[in-house]
Design an enzyme around this catalytic site. Structure first.
Site, short mmCIF file in Angstrom:
data_model
loop_
_atom_site.label_atom_id
_atom_site.label_comp_id
_atom_site.label_asym_id
_atom_site.label_seq_id
_atom_site.Cartn_x
_atom_site.Cartn_y
_atom_site.Cartn_z
N ASP A 90 0.85 -1.18 0.00
CA ASP A 90 0.00 0.00 0.00
C ASP A 90 0.89 1.24 0.00
O ASP A 90 2.11 1.15 0.11
CB ASP A 90 -0.97 -0.01 1.19
N GLY A 93 -1.11 5.90 2.56
CA GLY A 93 -2.18 6.89 2.68
C GLY A 93 -3.20 6.55 3.74
O GLY A 93 -3.65 7.42 4.49
N PHE A 94 -3.59 5.29 3.83
CA PHE A 94 -4.60 4.91 4.80
C PHE A 94 -4.09 5.07 6.23
O PHE A 94 -4.80 5.57 7.11
CB PHE A 94 -5.05 3.47 4.59
N ASP A 144 -2.27 8.30 -1.89
CA ASP A 144 -3.59 8.94 -1.91
C ASP A 144 -3.95 9.41 -0.52
O ASP A 144 -3.30 9.07 0.46
CB ASP A 144 -4.65 7.96 -2.42
N GLN A 186 -11.36 7.50 -5.38
CA GLN A 186 -11.94 7.94 -4.11
C GLN A 186 -13.34 8.51 -4.38
O GLN A 186 -13.94 8.26 -5.40
CB GLN A 186 -11.02 8.97 -3.45
N ASP A 263 -8.19 -7.25 0.60
CA ASP A 263 -7.23 -7.45 1.69
C ASP A 263 -7.83 -6.92 2.97
O ASP A 263 -8.68 -6.03 2.94
CB ASP A 263 -5.92 -6.70 1.42
N CYS A 301 -13.25 -27.82 6.58
CA CYS A 301 -12.00 -27.10 6.36
C CYS A 301 -10.81 -28.06 6.41
O CYS A 301 -10.78 -28.98 7.23
CB CYS A 301 -11.84 -25.99 7.40
N CYS A 303 -7.57 -26.99 6.87
CA CYS A 303 -6.40 -26.37 7.49
C CYS A 303 -5.87 -27.25 8.61
O CYS A 303 -6.54 -28.18 9.08
CB CYS A 303 -6.73 -24.97 7.99
N CYS A 306 -8.08 -27.46 11.79
CA CYS A 306 -9.31 -28.24 11.67
C CYS A 306 -9.04 -29.73 11.49
O CYS A 306 -9.90 -30.56 11.84
CB CYS A 306 -10.14 -27.71 10.50
N HIS A 332 -6.71 -20.76 10.54
CA HIS A 332 -8.00 -21.23 10.04
C HIS A 332 -8.77 -20.11 9.35
O HIS A 332 -9.35 -20.32 8.28
CB HIS A 332 -8.85 -21.79 11.18
#
Length: 390
Positions: A90, A93-94, A144, A186, A263, A301, A303, A306, A332
């Site tokens: 990224d 900006g965030f 941004d 935006q 994400d 699942c 994984c 699990c 998981h």
């Protein structure tokens, strides 16, 4: 180098192959967040084992610690982290938005106080690109400003216009051809401002586009009309990335509306808090019910958590504050979101996405499918708006 090949469609939902220098990924996909060069508690081999395709790294955090020069010394994020696949970084900006009172925004860029030691740091479009080039990600983001919610319309307008000027400066200094720079659209939840941002951003013809400024506190009844409006007006032949979104219902609704990439820290953060994601909603491992249950977290699942542990054991780890507990829940939860996207891709390929999504929602939403979700599915059934730049 960054070809995006759509292979299947079902309404606006699509399956595509996205070719990057470090490998080809299949969309729609969820990207685990490796904020500080690691997905919290999860090893690179485990990420590969659960089907992770691309990892997100954080420019703001990595530039402050350990510094992009150290990452570059390792050959970039793959060498630094030992994760061999594609990366996306990224722009910072965030994080700057989230600093609130600790930062000052001008036309030049942002001045803020480091959360580590309080020192003043300047982050400009040029500096963001410099850092991201040193980090060596396959996909880099334009610098941004992400306005908070709520924000005044006039502020959002000024902000998105400045973001476009920052985009031009990012592209002006970008020097590495093996990195694809995505522009960010935006405009908050206002369709006319989204259109203004689209009008300013699309002419740059970047290899992909992100939907920014969403999932920042607005209700989903306002968020998803903005997603639908924006996604259908982005170029059809390029990837669309909905930033910072990772709840299961958001992924399914986003896919219905033609989004390709997502994400969020949600799966690992919620795992550390003792919650497991399932098709029936979140399972609270802090409650009493799992403490005597011999079931796995999710019988469907595959994984490690699990296939090896009962709910009772994992609940014991959480109560005992043993680090294996949140680690296994995080593992998981990531696998659950990857499987959710795998199932979505299979449904799209079979031309059955909307039937699958409706059936999934019927089990997931305990109090009935909300109107915003149903509206997203209904809109997604129609063909995409034909963008003249497509």
């Amino acid at each position: 180098m960054f070809e995006f090949e759509i292979q299947h469609r079902d309404g606006r939902a699509r399956v595509a192959q996205f070719h990057t220098p470090r490998g080809t990924v299949t969309t729609p996909m969820f990207m685990p967040v490796g904020t500080q060069g690691t997905v919290k508690g999860i090893s690179p081999q485990e990420l590969l084992d659960i089907g992770s395709q691309m990892i997100l790294g954080n420019t703001y955090h990595l530039m402050l610690r350990p510094g992009e020069a150290m990452v570059a010394t390792h050959g970039g994020l793959p060498g630094f982290t030992a994760y061999p696949g594609p990366f996306l970084t990224d722009s910072g900006g965030f994080q700057v938005m989230s600093l609130g009172h600790m930062r000052k925004i001008t036309e030049e860029g942002v001045t803020f106080k480091s959360h580590l030691d309080g020192s003043l740091v300047n982050l400009t479009p040029e500096r963001s690109i410099q850092v991201q080039e040193a980090l060596g990600a396959d996909i880099i983001m334009a610098f941004d400003e992400c306005p908070p919610y709520p924000a005044e319309r006039e502020y959002i307008l000024r902000s998105l216009e400045r973001t476009e000027r920052w985009l031009a400066r990012c592209l002006n200094v970008k020097s590495r051809e093996e990195q694809a720079l995505f522009a960010i659209v935006q405009g908050g939840v206002h369709e006319d401002l989204r259109q203004r941002s689209l009008d300013l951003t699309l002419p740059y013809n970047t290899p992909g586009f992100a939907l920014g400024g969403l999932a920042v506190g607005e209700p989903k009844e306002e968020m998803y009309p903005a997603v639908a409006f924006t996604a259908e007006r982005l170029p059809d032949h390029k990837p669309r990335y909905l930033m910072g979104v990772g709840h299961p219902e958001d992924l399914v609704a986003g896919v219905a509306l033609g989004v390709d990439m997502f994400d969020c820290v949600y799966p690992t953060r919620t795992g550390r808090f003792g919650y497991a994601l399932t098709d029936q909603g979140r399972l609270n491992m802090n409650s009493s019910a799992p403490r005597t249950s011999m079931e796995p977290l999710d019988p469907d699942c595959d994984c490690y958590a699990c296939t090896h542990y009962t709910r009772a054991y994992l609940a014991h780890l959480i109560r005992a504050e043993e680090m294996l507990g949140p680690r296994m829940l995080s593992l998981h939860n990531l696998r659950y979101l990857h499987r959710l996207m795998e199932r979505a891709r299979s449904a799209i390929q079979a031309g059955e996405f909307h039937a699958w999504a409706s059936a999934w929602a019927a089990g997931y939403f305990k109090n009935g499918i909300p109107a915003w979700f149903q509206s997203a599915l209904d809109q997604g059934r129609t063909g995409a708006h034909q963008n003249p730049q497509s």
